[in-house]
Design an enzyme around this catalytic site. Structure first.
Site, mmCIF file in Angstrom:
data_model
loop_
_atom_site.group_PDB
_atom_site.id
_atom_site.type_symbol
_atom_site.label_atom_id
_atom_site.label_comp_id
_atom_site.label_asym_id
_atom_site.label_seq_id
_atom_site.Cartn_x
_atom_site.Cartn_y
_atom_site.Cartn_z
ATOM 1 N N HIS A 1 8.537 -8.338 5.425
ATOM 2 C CA HIS A 1 7.799 -7.351 5.187
ATOM 3 C C HIS A 1 6.666 -7.101 5.785
ATOM 4 C CE1 HIS A 1 11.671 -5.122 3.558
ATOM 5 N NE2 HIS A 1 11.804 -6.507 2.932
ATOM 6 N N LYS B 1 -1.508 4.861 -2.693
ATOM 7 C CA LYS B 1 -0.902 3.974 -2.020
ATOM 8 C C LYS B 1 -1.440 2.773 -2.940
ATOM 9 C CE LYS B 1 -1.315 4.439 2.234
ATOM 10 N NZ LYS B 1 -0.520 4.374 3.227
ATOM 11 N N ARG B 2 -0.450 1.612 -3.132
ATOM 12 C CA ARG B 2 -1.315 0.216 -3.862
ATOM 13 C C ARG B 2 -2.947 -0.152 -2.743
ATOM 14 N NH1 ARG B 2 1.325 -3.078 -7.237
ATOM 15 N NH2 ARG B 2 -0.842 -4.320 -7.718
ATOM 16 N N LYS C 1 -5.158 -1.403 3.193
ATOM 17 C CA LYS C 1 -5.498 -0.172 3.757
ATOM 18 C C LYS C 1 -6.538 0.385 4.102
ATOM 19 C CE LYS C 1 -0.969 -0.950 1.057
ATOM 20 N NZ LYS C 1 0.601 -0.649 2.039
ATOM 21 N N THR D 1 5.917 3.999 4.210
ATOM 22 C CA THR D 1 6.390 4.655 4.324
ATOM 23 C C THR D 1 6.639 6.028 3.556
ATOM 24 O OG1 THR D 1 7.576 3.381 1.919
ATOM 25 C CG2 THR D 1 8.648 3.154 3.695
ATOM 26 N N LYS E 1 6.837 9.902 4.206
ATOM 27 C CA LYS E 1 6.996 11.249 2.934
ATOM 28 C C LYS E 1 6.263 12.486 2.909
ATOM 29 C CE LYS E 1 8.422 7.548 -0.240
ATOM 30 N NZ LYS E 1 7.621 6.385 -1.096
HETATM 31 C C1 Z2T Z 1 5.289 -4.985 0.183
HETATM 32 O O1 Z2T Z 1 5.776 -3.647 -0.341
HETATM 33 C C2 Z2T Z 1 5.302 -4.765 1.725
HETATM 34 C C3 Z2T Z 1 5.289 -6.134 1.895
HETATM 35 C C4 Z2T Z 1 5.335 -7.484 1.290
HETATM 36 O O2 Z2T Z 1 5.540 -8.230 2.196
HETATM 37 C C5 Z2T Z 1 5.007 -7.255 -0.029
HETATM 38 C C6 Z2T Z 1 5.168 -5.955 -0.895
HETATM 39 CL CL1 Z2T Z 1 5.040 -6.013 -2.475
HETATM 40 C C7 Z2T Z 1 5.493 -9.585 0.982
HETATM 41 C C8 Z2T Z 1 5.633 -3.426 1.783
HETATM 42 C C9 Z2T Z 1 4.746 -3.478 3.388
HETATM 43 O O3 Z2T Z 1 3.131 -3.566 3.380
HETATM 44 C C10 Z2T Z 1 4.203 -1.816 4.458
HETATM 45 O O4 Z2T Z 1 4.180 -1.907 5.019
HETATM 46 C C11 Z2T Z 1 6.313 -1.750 4.093
HETATM 47 O O5 Z2T Z 1 6.024 -0.597 4.302
HETATM 48 C C12 Z2T Z 1 7.312 -2.618 2.724
HETATM 49 O O6 Z2T Z 1 6.790 -2.970 2.346
HETATM 50 C C13 Z2T Z 1 8.627 -1.860 3.409
HETATM 51 O O7 Z2T Z 1 8.781 -2.810 4.019
#
Ligand code: Z2T
Length: 833
Positions: A374, A567-568, A573, A678, A682
């Protein structure tokens, strides 16, 4: 009083009720029964919380019946199943979703209204199930929804955390974390006290000769913790399929070991052991895209992997099939590297417990697993210290070394002249201490590795996993671009928009086949349709405005352009880019004449998101946003032209209010850093336009909806490395408009400048790693284009409608089918057949 009615008579009573009312009658009957018996309340002292519980229990009854049938059917048919292993499932609320999936929300609304309740208020009583951080956890939840909707026999496996992601409060502009104790009165989980697994930690490995004279290994001693299963039903939309999510909870083993301590009078130490065991599933680690290498986290990972694998193997063994058939019956998907120990655990079970030869076992293992990556951020890539693993999981470390040995031998044979490749691809990093590189282990132990958007998957192949592409060839690596479930993120979050689309398309089929949305484009010039579309957006903005008023006390003008970034909070970001842009806007307004001000498009800048508790820079960004809000919102020279809002405790249920209410949303990560994103999907699916960088899924969104319908800006991924390199060698000049922003911060306009010096100096003095200054000008210019475009409401509306019509690709159903075909090789099973 006893009515004398048996089941047959009740059936007769039901039959005497006219068909259209029958479900309503049943619903009412279930509801009243639960309020009066399960909750031991009377209808006369039934408050909103009790109404929620009664409704939830009534719907739960329906789910349980379908759930049992589905599980029986899946067991009986015994076709291949998918197991989705994830440390996070960010489910949000369940009741609304369950009512919509079963197709009885209208019935429930009427029934509750007869009893004097508004269904929205009842739904709002539910606590979010927040067992996740952000995108990764929500993706897992969307997977469950799609797998059930598409009738795939699929289970999720996770941990039953006592505390989900913390609740965020803002106190004097600072984030404060409150524990999220969420388990009391949760009607959606079913404890399975009879389903337990003993999980071993520590101890040592002994070699022995088995009955065939073979040298085997046995993991002995150490301590045992018990895993207890809690099951959660996962209904599909418009199908009877109800899959299972199994969450493990930890408890001290009730084995002899502990009783000995109790018997020996060592009561305190026995209780302490008990508490230590329960700590394993106590809390979700609140980091998004960051791994900190804590022992308890490794314990969580092994505890959950070992319990899940035991469960899966136990189920397989009941079928009495040959081991070679295991991969024909079982597909296990690893949600990032967190469950990588499952690979090692399966190998251990097969060779140490079941007596298979190494090669035979390893062949089964690699055919079984798929691994999804991811992120490319180095700080998120898991590495575990070898001494730590040696201590906690001695046998697993041995197996990892063996896997590595065989792997490196094969690499050496294929590339005899490449001196460095072995150290580059070794699972063990030769550092001090040595580290186990979990991503490499996951690649080596899986038959497919995928990224989550095209650019991300390309970057994996060309950078992080380059050597592995050389070794295994390109076919092991693939892309499956993320998606979202249209049930929650359109139908549930935006019922009016969903109804409008259904009216034009002649029904709700698009919720099961989102590509049907393309038919909406035919109505882009339909006057009545456009008006209704605009009314819905306005209603959704008003709803958010009410939420903002209730939670922050600020009034926002619903005619203003709502600009949202939720978002976080993370430097990559770039919420800092956004808030600097807001300050720039503020300073510009302050410098305007009354005449000039008349031309300004009023704006509400809305932020939301949690910072990891130990991530100081992210917390500083939150602080700055709140301080800017304080100054701007009460500045009479600005009035309605600019408002800044920080929505505290952003979570799934808030996202359901926020996503339908944006005019524009921001997806502005430094190019090449966001896996997919994502929330971008949305927002567009709800008729909001987006401003973004050429990063993650923004690129494919652009391809689908057309570049005239999106506001792209900033440097490209291919140029990032070079820019960073130049910064490093002193080739850096702060963007002049950004300098003006920094000057204001340093003049203490937004509170004590010292509070923000780390933030400004990370850009001015320490290399501007995230290219905030490099992208600032293009960001500001693009926002001017946004203002310009917003003034032409007719064209804006056309962009909004066209974009929604072209979003079919981003359905999680497409994603799930791609995984099913190209990774899992599983078929749907219709339980109604
Ligand atoms: C996370 O939410 C994502 C990636 C991570 O890599 C860890 C966490 Cl907790 C270890 C996110 C990505 O940052 C985001 O771009 C992506 O859309 C999402 O995962 C789902 O694939």
């Amino acid at each position: 009083t006893f009515t004398g009615l048996g089941p047959a008579e009740i059936k007769n009573v039901e039959a005497s009720i006219p068909e259209p009312l029958r479900e309503a009658w049943r619903e009412h009957k279930y509801f009243v029964r639960h309020v009066e018996t399960t909750l031991a309340r009377s209808l006369y002292n039934c408050d909103e919380l009790a109404a929620y519980s009664g409704t939830a229990l009534a719907f739960r009854d329906r789910l349980i019946i379908e759930w049992n049938k589905t599980q029986q059917r899946q067991t009986f048919t015994d076709q291949k199943r998918v197991y989705y292993l994830s440390l996070e499932f960010l489910m949000g609320r369940t009741l609304d979703n369950a009512m919509l999936n079963v197709g009885l929300k209208d019935v429930a609304r009427d029934g509750l209204s007869d009893l004097g309740f508004r269904i929205e208020d009842v739904i709002n009583q539910e606590h979010d199930a927040a067992l996740g951080n952000g995108g990764l956890g929500r993706l897992a939840a969307c997977f469950l929804d799609s797998m059930a909707t598409l009738n795939y026999p699929a289970w999720g496996y996770g941990l039953r955390y006592r505390y989900g992601i913390f609740k965020q409060e803002i106190v004097n502009g600072y984030q404060v974390e409150i524990p999220d104790y969420w388990l009391d009165n949760n009607p959606w989980e079913f404890p399975r006290h009879e389903i337990t697994v003993d999980i071993q930690f520590y101890g040592n490995v002994k070699k022995y000769q088995d009955e065939n004279g073979r040298i085997s290994n046995s993991w002995e001693d150490g301590e045992i913790v018990q895993a207890i299963a809690y099951d959660v039903p996962i209904p599909g939309y418009g199908t009877k399929t109800t899959n299972n999510l199994r969450l493990w909870s930890s408890k001290a083993s009730s084995g002899e070991f502990d009783f000995q301590k109790f018997n020996a009078g060592d009561y305190e130490s026995a209780v302490a052991d008990q508490q230590r065991a329960e700590t394993i599933s106590a809390v979700l680690y609140p980091n998004d895209n960051l791994e900190r290498g804590k022992e308890l986290r490794l314990k969580q990972q092994y505890f959950w992997c070992a319990a899940s694998l035991f469960d899966i193997v136990r189920r397989f063994k009941k079928t009495k099939r040959a081991w070679a058939e295991f991969p024909d019956q079982v597909a296990i998907q690893l949600n990032d590297t967190h469950p990588t120990l499952a690979i090692v655990e399966l190998q251990r079970i097969l060779i140490d417990k079941e007596g298979l030869e190494w090669d035979e076992a390893w062949n089964i293992v690699t055919k079984t697993f798929g691994y999804t990556n991811h992120t490319v951020l180095p700080e998120a890539l898991e590495k575990w210290s070898v001494p730590l693993m040696q201590n906690l999981l001695p046998r697993h470390l041995q197996i990892i070394y063996e896997v590595n040995l065989f792997f490196l031998q094969s690499v050496e044979k294929r590339f005899p002249n490449d001196r460095d490749i072995l150290s580059r691809v070794s699972i063990i990093e030769e550092s001090h201490p040595k580290m186990v590189r979990m991503a490499y282990l996951a690649i080596i132990g899986s038959h497919k590795v995928n990224g989550v958007a095209e650019l991300h998957s390309d970057l994996l192949k060309s950078t992080l996993f380059k050597d592995f592409v050389k070794i295994y060839g390109p076919d092991r690596f693939t892309n499956v671009t993320n998606g979202i479930t249209p049930r929650r993120w359109l139908h549930q979050a935006n019922p009016r928009l969903s109804a409008l689309i259904a009216e034009k398309l002649g029904g709700y089929d698009f919720l099961k086949d989102l590509t049907l949305l393309d038919k909406v484009e035919a109505f882009v010039d339909d006057k009545a349709f456009r008006e209704e579309w605009a009314v819905i957006k306005r209603e959704n903005k008003l709803r958010l405005a009410r939420h903002i008023k209730a939670t922050t006390g600020f009034d926002v003008n619903p005619n203003a352009l709502f600009d949202v970034q939720v978002k976080r909070i993370h430097e990559y970001k770039r919420q800092q880019l956004n808030i600097f842009g807001v300050i720039h806007r503020y300073l510009s307004i302050k410098a305007m004449s009354a005449e000039e001000k008349k031309k300004v498009v009023p704006r509400v800048s809305i932020f939301g998101g949690k910072a990891a508790p130990g991530y100081w820079m992210a917390k500083t960004i939150i602080h700055l946003i709140n301080n800017v809000a304080d100054v701007v919102n009460k500045d009479p020279e600005v009035g309605d032209l600019l408002k800044v809002i920080f929505i505290a405790d952003y979570n799934v249920s808030k996202a359901e209010i926020i996503c339908p209410a944006s005019d524009i949303s921001e997806h502005i990560s430094t190019a090449g850093t966001e896996g997919s994103g994502t929330s971008n999907m949305k927002f567009v699916l709800n008729g909001g336009l987006i401003i973004g960088t050429c990063d993650g899924a923004n690129i494919e969104i652009t391809r689908e909806i057309g570049e005239q319908n999106i506001f792209l800006f900033g440097n490209l991924a291919e140029d990032v490395e070079d820019l960073r390199h130049r910064h490093f060698y002193g080739d850096f000049k702060l963007d002049p408009q950004l300098e003006r922003v920094f000057d204001a911060i340093k003049d203490n306009v937004f509170g004590d400048k010292a509070d923000f010096s780390a933030l400004t100096s990370s850009i001015e003095e320490h290399g501007d790693y995230y290219l905030v200054s490099d992208d600032f000008n293009s960001y500001i210019t693009t926002h001017e284009m946004v203002d310009e475009a917003f003034q032409n409401q007719e064209e804006w509306l056309a962009k909004s409608i066209t974009s929604v019509a072209r979003m079919g690709f981003f359905s999680m159903d497409r994603v799930t089918n791609e995984y099913a075909d190209s990774i899992w090789n599983v078929e749907p099973l219709d339980v109604t057949d």
